[in-house]
Design a protein around this motif. Structure first.
Motif, mmCIF file in Angstrom:
data_model
loop_
_atom_site.group_PDB
_atom_site.id
_atom_site.type_symbol
_atom_site.label_atom_id
_atom_site.label_comp_id
_atom_site.label_asym_id
_atom_site.label_seq_id
_atom_site.Cartn_x
_atom_site.Cartn_y
_atom_site.Cartn_z
ATOM 1 N N ARG A 53 0.822 -1.214 0.000
ATOM 2 C CA ARG A 53 0.000 0.000 0.000
ATOM 3 C C ARG A 53 0.858 1.266 0.000
ATOM 4 N N GLY A 54 2.170 1.086 0.021
ATOM 5 C CA GLY A 54 3.064 2.236 -0.024
ATOM 6 C C GLY A 54 3.309 2.895 1.314
ATOM 7 N N LEU A 55 2.834 2.284 2.407
ATOM 8 C CA LEU A 55 3.021 2.870 3.730
ATOM 9 C C LEU A 55 4.398 2.562 4.304
ATOM 10 N N ILE A 56 5.041 1.493 3.811
ATOM 11 C CA ILE A 56 6.457 1.241 4.120
ATOM 12 C C ILE A 56 7.186 1.411 2.801
ATOM 13 N N HIS A 57 7.901 2.527 2.658
ATOM 14 C CA HIS A 57 8.380 2.923 1.330
ATOM 15 C C HIS A 57 9.679 2.260 0.917
ATOM 16 N N ARG A 58 10.298 1.480 1.795
ATOM 17 C CA ARG A 58 11.492 0.713 1.429
ATOM 18 C C ARG A 58 11.664 -0.406 2.442
ATOM 19 N N PRO A 59 12.402 -1.461 2.093
ATOM 20 C CA PRO A 59 12.575 -2.570 3.043
ATOM 21 C C PRO A 59 13.175 -2.100 4.362
ATOM 22 N N LEU A 60 12.796 -2.771 5.433
ATOM 23 C CA LEU A 60 13.358 -2.465 6.748
ATOM 24 C C LEU A 60 14.863 -2.731 6.738
ATOM 25 N N PRO A 61 15.607 -2.110 7.639
ATOM 26 C CA PRO A 61 17.073 -2.261 7.627
ATOM 27 C C PRO A 61 17.511 -3.717 7.648
ATOM 28 N N VAL A 62 18.328 -4.106 6.678
ATOM 29 C CA VAL A 62 18.784 -5.490 6.595
ATOM 30 C C VAL A 62 19.682 -5.841 7.777
ATOM 31 N N ARG A 63 20.238 -4.837 8.441
ATOM 32 C CA ARG A 63 21.098 -5.083 9.595
ATOM 33 C C ARG A 63 20.325 -5.659 10.780
ATOM 34 N N THR A 64 18.977 -5.627 10.718
ATOM 35 C CA THR A 64 18.194 -6.217 11.803
ATOM 36 C C THR A 64 18.134 -7.743 11.700
ATOM 37 N N ARG A 65 18.351 -8.285 10.504
ATOM 38 C CA ARG A 65 18.225 -9.731 10.305
ATOM 39 C C ARG A 65 19.223 -10.547 11.131
ATOM 40 N N PRO A 66 20.507 -10.128 11.255
ATOM 41 C CA PRO A 66 21.439 -10.930 12.050
ATOM 42 C C PRO A 66 20.981 -11.178 13.480
ATOM 43 N N PHE A 67 20.323 -10.202 14.102
ATOM 44 C CA PHE A 67 19.814 -10.424 15.462
ATOM 45 C C PHE A 67 18.811 -11.563 15.480
ATOM 46 N N GLY A 68 17.816 -11.494 14.586
ATOM 47 C CA GLY A 68 16.799 -12.543 14.553
ATOM 48 C C GLY A 68 17.385 -13.891 14.213
ATOM 49 N N GLN A 69 18.289 -13.926 13.244
ATOM 50 C CA GLN A 69 18.898 -15.196 12.849
ATOM 51 C C GLN A 69 19.743 -15.788 13.970
ATOM 52 N N ALA A 70 20.517 -14.940 14.662
ATOM 53 C CA ALA A 70 21.399 -15.436 15.714
ATOM 54 C C ALA A 70 20.607 -16.010 16.879
ATOM 55 N N VAL A 71 19.512 -15.346 17.255
ATOM 56 C CA VAL A 71 18.685 -15.850 18.358
ATOM 57 C C VAL A 71 18.074 -17.197 17.989
ATOM 58 N N VAL A 72 17.497 -17.289 16.788
ATOM 59 C CA VAL A 72 16.846 -18.534 16.370
ATOM 60 C C VAL A 72 17.873 -19.650 16.188
ATOM 61 N N SER A 73 19.007 -19.344 15.548
ATOM 62 C CA SER A 73 19.978 -20.400 15.266
ATOM 63 C C SER A 73 20.641 -20.911 16.544
ATOM 64 N N THR A 74 20.878 -20.025 17.510
ATOM 65 C CA THR A 74 21.429 -20.477 18.785
ATOM 66 C C THR A 74 20.442 -21.403 19.484
ATOM 67 N N THR A 75 19.153 -21.041 19.444
ATOM 68 C CA THR A 75 18.114 -21.889 20.036
ATOM 69 C C THR A 75 18.067 -23.245 19.340
ATOM 70 N N VAL A 76 18.145 -23.242 18.023
ATOM 71 C CA VAL A 76 18.138 -24.492 17.267
ATOM 72 C C VAL A 76 19.369 -25.330 17.603
ATOM 73 N N GLY A 77 20.518 -24.686 17.729
ATOM 74 C CA GLY A 77 21.750 -25.408 18.036
ATOM 75 C C GLY A 77 21.699 -26.143 19.358
ATOM 76 N N LEU A 78 20.919 -25.623 20.301
ATOM 77 C CA LEU A 78 20.816 -26.266 21.611
ATOM 78 C C LEU A 78 20.071 -27.598 21.553
ATOM 79 N N SER A 79 19.432 -27.899 20.434
ATOM 80 C CA SER A 79 18.734 -29.190 20.292
ATOM 81 C C SER A 79 19.658 -30.286 19.775
ATOM 82 N N PHE A 80 20.887 -29.940 19.406
ATOM 83 C CA PHE A 80 21.827 -30.921 18.865
ATOM 84 C C PHE A 80 22.571 -31.637 20.003
ATOM 85 N N THR A 81 21.858 -32.490 20.713
ATOM 86 C CA THR A 81 22.504 -33.316 21.723
ATOM 87 C C THR A 81 23.373 -34.373 21.043
ATOM 88 N N GLY A 82 24.157 -35.086 21.845
ATOM 89 C CA GLY A 82 24.997 -36.131 21.270
ATOM 90 C C GLY A 82 24.188 -37.171 20.527
#
Length: 354
Positions: A53-82
């Motif tokens: 609708r043109g209310l967000i005139h450009r993509p949100l800062p790509v620098r925000t993605r590493p935070f989300g990815q790091a939190v999720v991937s660390t959580t996923v990594g904790l499921s890798f038991t022996g």
């Protein structure tokens, strides 16, 4: 708006806050409605609507993605038991085969789409191959293709997979299951070992970025957290609030990439891409169901592992639906490692075809 109150990419702080509050509200509504992946799908849908609708005139800062990815991937990594890691290693040949199947199906679908859209095969291959949008854009520029249509098509593919696969699995088998919810009590924030998680995320992401690996802020934290967990070190999980915020950030960024200005004049091509993505899902999901009949894999884990979506989203879906997070994550990561060295040669090979 003064220069001091504006972000480098043109978003004002106040406008950015309003976007994230809207995304959080959409996530809360989806959570109240017991939708799958509510804190990612809700923000994705609302920001996509606002962008179109043109209310967000450009993509949100790509620098925000590493935070989300790091939190999720660390959580996923904790499921890798022996034990979980041993299962993944036993299934490794099968996971490689699944990655090859997804890549092969993507090439077939790209060929059909190119014929229907009347464009070069290389262009549709870039739009269809299960790559990250940024990586696909970089490859597009290196082979003389316009990057913007590739980014939009790749974002459309990921968004479709994120919405369709979790919802489909939830409707078929997940409605009777309780979602996996991390500890959300105040006590969860007091655990001193919780401070190790952002250190793992930052160190892993920076290390893999330094090594010039694809998807560094997912693969880096995942690798370190999985190695620590598999070696017997027990770490706490992020509280539910932190994991929800990470998903809001990821979903909002993905939705904001659907810019109306980039869609003008590309309606037919993007419609063909969307239909092709749905056809690709039929091929991959059908193959996963067949594989599950002749292998130790649960059919839900097989669908999530072979789906041409993002590893972050499929790992979260596996967690939500009580499936094997390590197996699903490993299947997606194997495909990343398979495509990383092969993507450019494959795209250059497709350039031979009109």
């Amino acid at each position: 708006m003064t220069q001091a109150s504006a972000l480098p990419n043109g978003h004002g702080w106040w406008r950015l806050l309003m976007v994230y509050l809207s995304a959080a509200l959409a996530g809360l509504i989806c959570s109240t409605l017991h939708m799958p992946l509510p804190w990612m799908i809700g923000p994705l849908l609302i920001t996509a609507g606002l962008s179109l609708r043109g209310l967000i005139h450009r993509p949100l800062p790509v620098r925000t993605r590493p935070f989300g990815q790091a939190v999720v991937s660390t959580t996923v990594g904790l499921s890798f038991t022996g034990d979980a890691l041993a299962i993944v290693l036993d299934l490794l040949p099968l996971l490689v085969g699944m990655a090859a199947m997804t890549t092969g199906f993507s090439l077939v679908v790209a060929f059909v789409q190119a014929r229907l859209a009347g464009v070069r095969l290389s262009r549709m291959a870039l739009a269809t191959f299960p790559l990250a949008p940024v990586e696909a854009a970089i490859i597009a520029e290196s082979v003389g293709q316009p990057a913007a249509p590739v980014v939009i098509a790749q974002s459309l593919r990921i968004a479709a997979v994120v919405v369709v696969i979790p919802t489909l699995l939830y409707l078929i088998d997940g409605a009777s299951r309780e979602a996996v919810v991390s500890n959300g009590t105040a006590a969860a924030f007091i655990d001193p070992w919780l401070l190790a998680l952002p250190v793992i995320g930052l160190a892993g992401g920076l290390l893999f970025h330094r090594l010039n690996w694809a998807n560094p802020f997912f693969l880096g934290p995942l690798t370190i957290a999985a190695a620590l967990t598999a070696s017997g070190i027990v770490l706490p999980h992020y509280p539910h609030l932190v994991l929800a915020i990470a998903q809001i950030v990821l979903g909002a960024w993905l939705g904001s990439t659907f810019q109306a200005r980039l869609l003008r004049g590309a309606g037919r091509e993007l419609t063909i891409s969307l239909v092709g993505t749905l056809f690709l899902l039929v091929l991959t999901c059908g193959s996963a169901a067949i594989l599950a009949r002749f292998t130790p894999l649960d059919w839900r884990s097989a669908v999530l592992g072979i789906a041409p979506g993002g590893v972050t989203e499929m790992a979260l879906t596996a967690q939500f639906l009580h499936q094997s997070v390590p197996v699903v994550t490993a299947a997606q990561v194997v495909r990343i490692f398979l495509l990383m060295p092969l993507a450019r040669p494959l795209i250059r090979w497709t350039q031979r075809f009109k």
